[in-house]
Design an enzyme around this catalytic site. Structure first.
Site, PDB file in Angstrom:
ATOM      1  NE  ARG A  92       6.027   5.950   8.859  1.00 41.07           N
ATOM      2  CZ  ARG A  92       6.861   5.424   9.736  1.00 41.07           C
ATOM      3  NH1 ARG A  92       8.107   5.176   9.392  1.00 41.07           N
ATOM      4  NH2 ARG A  92       6.481   5.141  10.958  1.00 41.07           N
TER       5      ARG A  92
ATOM      6  CE1 TYR B  72       2.853  10.390  11.671  1.00 43.22           C
ATOM      7  CE2 TYR B  72       4.031   8.939  10.175  1.00 43.22           C
ATOM      8  CZ  TYR B  72       2.893   9.630  10.509  1.00 43.22           C
ATOM      9  OH  TYR B  72       1.793   9.562   9.705  1.00 43.22           O
TER      10      TYR B  72
ATOM     11  CB  CYS C 211      14.893  24.229  -0.109  1.00 45.33           C
ATOM     12  SG  CYS C 211      15.408  24.087  -1.813  1.00 45.33           S
TER      13      CYS C 211
ATOM     14  NE  ARG D  51       3.004   1.180  11.050  1.00 47.30           N
ATOM     15  CZ  ARG D  51       3.278   2.462  10.835  1.00 47.30           C
ATOM     16  NH1 ARG D  51       4.435   2.810  10.320  1.00 47.30           N
ATOM     17  NH2 ARG D  51       2.407   3.401  11.156  1.00 47.30           N
TER      18      ARG D  51
ATOM     19  CE1 TYR E  99      -0.550   4.462   6.464  1.00 45.95           C
ATOM     20  CE2 TYR E  99       0.869   2.924   7.610  1.00 45.95           C
ATOM     21  CZ  TYR E  99      -0.393   3.366   7.265  1.00 45.95           C
ATOM     22  OH  TYR E  99      -1.491   2.672   7.710  1.00 45.95           O
TER      23      TYR E  99
ATOM     24  N   PRO F  82      -5.032  -4.585   8.684  1.00 45.30           N
ATOM     25  CG  PRO F  82      -3.942  -6.585   8.166  1.00 45.30           C
ATOM     26  CD  PRO F  82      -5.304  -6.004   8.422  1.00 45.30           C
TER      27      PRO F  82
ATOM     28  N   GLY G 219      -2.837  -1.720  13.010  1.00 43.44           N
ATOM     29  CA  GLY G 219      -1.975  -1.230  14.083  1.00 43.44           C
ATOM     30  C   GLY G 219      -0.726  -2.004  14.407  1.00 43.44           C
TER      31      GLY G 219
END
Ligand SMILES: Cc1ncc(COP(=O)(O)O)c(C=O)c1O
Length: 467
Positions: free
Chosen positions: A364, A368, A395, A327, A425, A325, A281
């Site tokens: 992403r 997000y 497209c 990220r 990610y 962990p 996180g």
């Protein structure tokens, strides 16, 4: 000298990368040259302002390997693994979350660093095992593991299975009756905490598909089941409250929930739990003015929160504190290189700089609303006064990677453009939308570049089609 101290000494001796600069930087103007703190540790500018990574000219990597291209700095990845290990009391207490980025070379790197590995599907498990990753250091996750996936995990001898549902407990018991196991399990709790991150990245609010609700009593029931089953060994509790989290305070609440349940299980059922796993996180800096906490402070406050919660709940001896962990190990270690194909200026509206990738290699922004910076590695020392949108080649009007990018005035068609902090990610979520081949992945270290994932060919795109 304990094993852990010896391991940490060894880590100190090997880590020669500069300390991460994840909090405290002066907010940069978006028009300033790219902040090198957003790049992997070995990033340097040469005398002409060109970016070097691992001692190699970054724009030159695009010429050599083609674009789009993911480039990872091996030293950076290793240094982040060692940072986590140092603050968590040893590499065995850190499981890299492979969903952030996994290929066989990455699994081997994680193995060499002595970390555990979190896998959450048969596919991630397969890649890890093919890479020779030791099964006892694998942690198998997932909110909907099939019977076949669980069977495969038990056959392979994975070290931990993090159980997410009663259906899974039934499957594991069934497998145990057929001679598979015993499964060493953690129960994934949903502690009912809003970690204050993007709704798609929050996993532990009461309304979540993940884990057993603590509030409803389901978590305690699941733990009792696992403890009493002759086919399962209950080794611990798990909670992952979300991703890209900036405030470690959310973990204090999660730790209290974990510790209180652990204490109850001890008092009421004599269950002695070895591990509390706090998930992943930790947020990272995507732009110069982002200010997530530094890894050392974050990791230290996690450990302190866990110890305090256990002391207050009367959990003794202290269970092992484990983290996962993803990220914070992979994101800043990786960059994406694109080639600019067109520049479209719409007077009084916007300038679109279109590159040869897009939402197929970085979903992403679309998924997000993630924010990135962009720059030109051949002019990395240059100011970036030009406000543009970096668009992909798909497209979809929404196929924009960086809606509010700034680039040097001298940007031109044919230039190599870089988006930093795309190591997590990014490739992991890549698709073949519009039949665009997925990029190659290159690891650089000490003046050498090696392809660790080859670029997909056009034939790869149809290799599963029946005639
Ligand atoms: C169970 C679990 N552990 C660890 C992680 C890694 O999280 P992060 O990449 O934010 O560190 C995730 C991410 O979704 C997860 O679901």
């Amino acid at each position: 000298v304990s094993d852990v101290e010896a391991a940490v000494d060894q880590v100190d001796a090997i880590t020669d990368a500069p300390a991460p600069t994840t909090d405290g930087p002066t907010p940069a103007e978006p028009t300033a040259p790219i902040d090198l703190g957003l790049l992997p540790f070995t990033a340097r500018l040469d005398a002409t302002g060109r970016l070097l990574l691992g001692g190699l000219d970054v724009a030159g990597l695009a010429d050599e390997f083609g674009t789009p291209l993911f480039v990872y700095d091996e030293r950076h990845l290793r240094a982040r693994c060692r940072d986590w290990a140092r603050f968590l009391g040893g590499p065995g207490n850190v499981a890299y979350a492979s969903k952030a980025f996994l290929c066989r070379a990455m699994a081997r790197l994680i193995d060499e660093e002595g970390l555990a590995l979190d896998v959450s599907t048969a596919g991630e498990l397969h890649a890890a095992l093919l890479a020779g990753f030791p099964a006892p250091r694998l942690i198998f996750h997932g909110n909907n593991k099939s019977y076949a996936e669980l069977k495969r995990a038990l056959e392979a001898g994975v070290g931990r299975i993090v159980v997410d549902s009663f259906d899974e407990l039934v499957r594991l018991d069934g497998l145990g009756e057929r001679g598979f196991g015993p499964a060493r399990v953690l129960i994934r709790l949903n502690p009912g905490i809003d970690a204050g991150t993007h709704a798609h990245l929050t996993t532990a609010a009461e309304d979540s598909k993940f884990g057993f609700s603590v509030a409803s009593g389901a978590a305690a029931d699941a733990c009792r089941w696992a403890h009493e089953s002759q086919h399962l060994e209950l080794v611990g509790l798990h909670a992952h409250i979300g991703s890209q989290i900036h405030d470690p305070a959310s973990y204090s609440a999660a730790c209290r929930v974990l510790a209180e349940l652990a204490a109850r299980l001890r008092a009421e059922h004599g269950a002695m739990l070895d591990e509390l796993n706090l998930g992943g996180g930790l947020g990272v800096r995507y732009r110069a003015f982002d200010r997530p906490p530094m890894l050392n402070r974050f990791a230290t406050s996690l450990r302190e929160a866990a110890v305090k919660a256990c002391e207050e709940a009367g959990v003794s001896p202290m269970p092992r504190i484990v983290v996962e962990p993803g990220r914070s190990i992979a994101a800043t270690g990786g960059i994406t290189l694109y080639r600019i194909g067109t520049i479209k200026e719409i007077p009084d509206v916007r300038t679109y700089v279109a590159v040869d990738g897009g939402m197929s290699d970085n979903i992403r922004t679309v998924a997000y609303g993630a924010a990135y910076e962009a720059f030109l590695p051949a002019q990395a020392g240059a100011a970036r006064p030009l406000a543009v949108a970096v668009a992909g080649k798909h497209c979809e009007q929404g196929d924009v990677i960086v809606p509010d990018a700034h680039l040097p005035e001298a940007v031109a068609v044919g230039d190599v453009l870089c988006t930093p902090v795309t190591g997590a990610y990014g490739y992991a979520m890549a698709s073949n939308y519009n039949k665009v081949p997925r990029p190659a992945v290159v690891f650089v270290s000490d003046g050498r570049a090696r392809v660790v994932v080859r670029r997909e060919s056009l034939d790869d795109l149809v290799r599963l089609d029946e005639e």
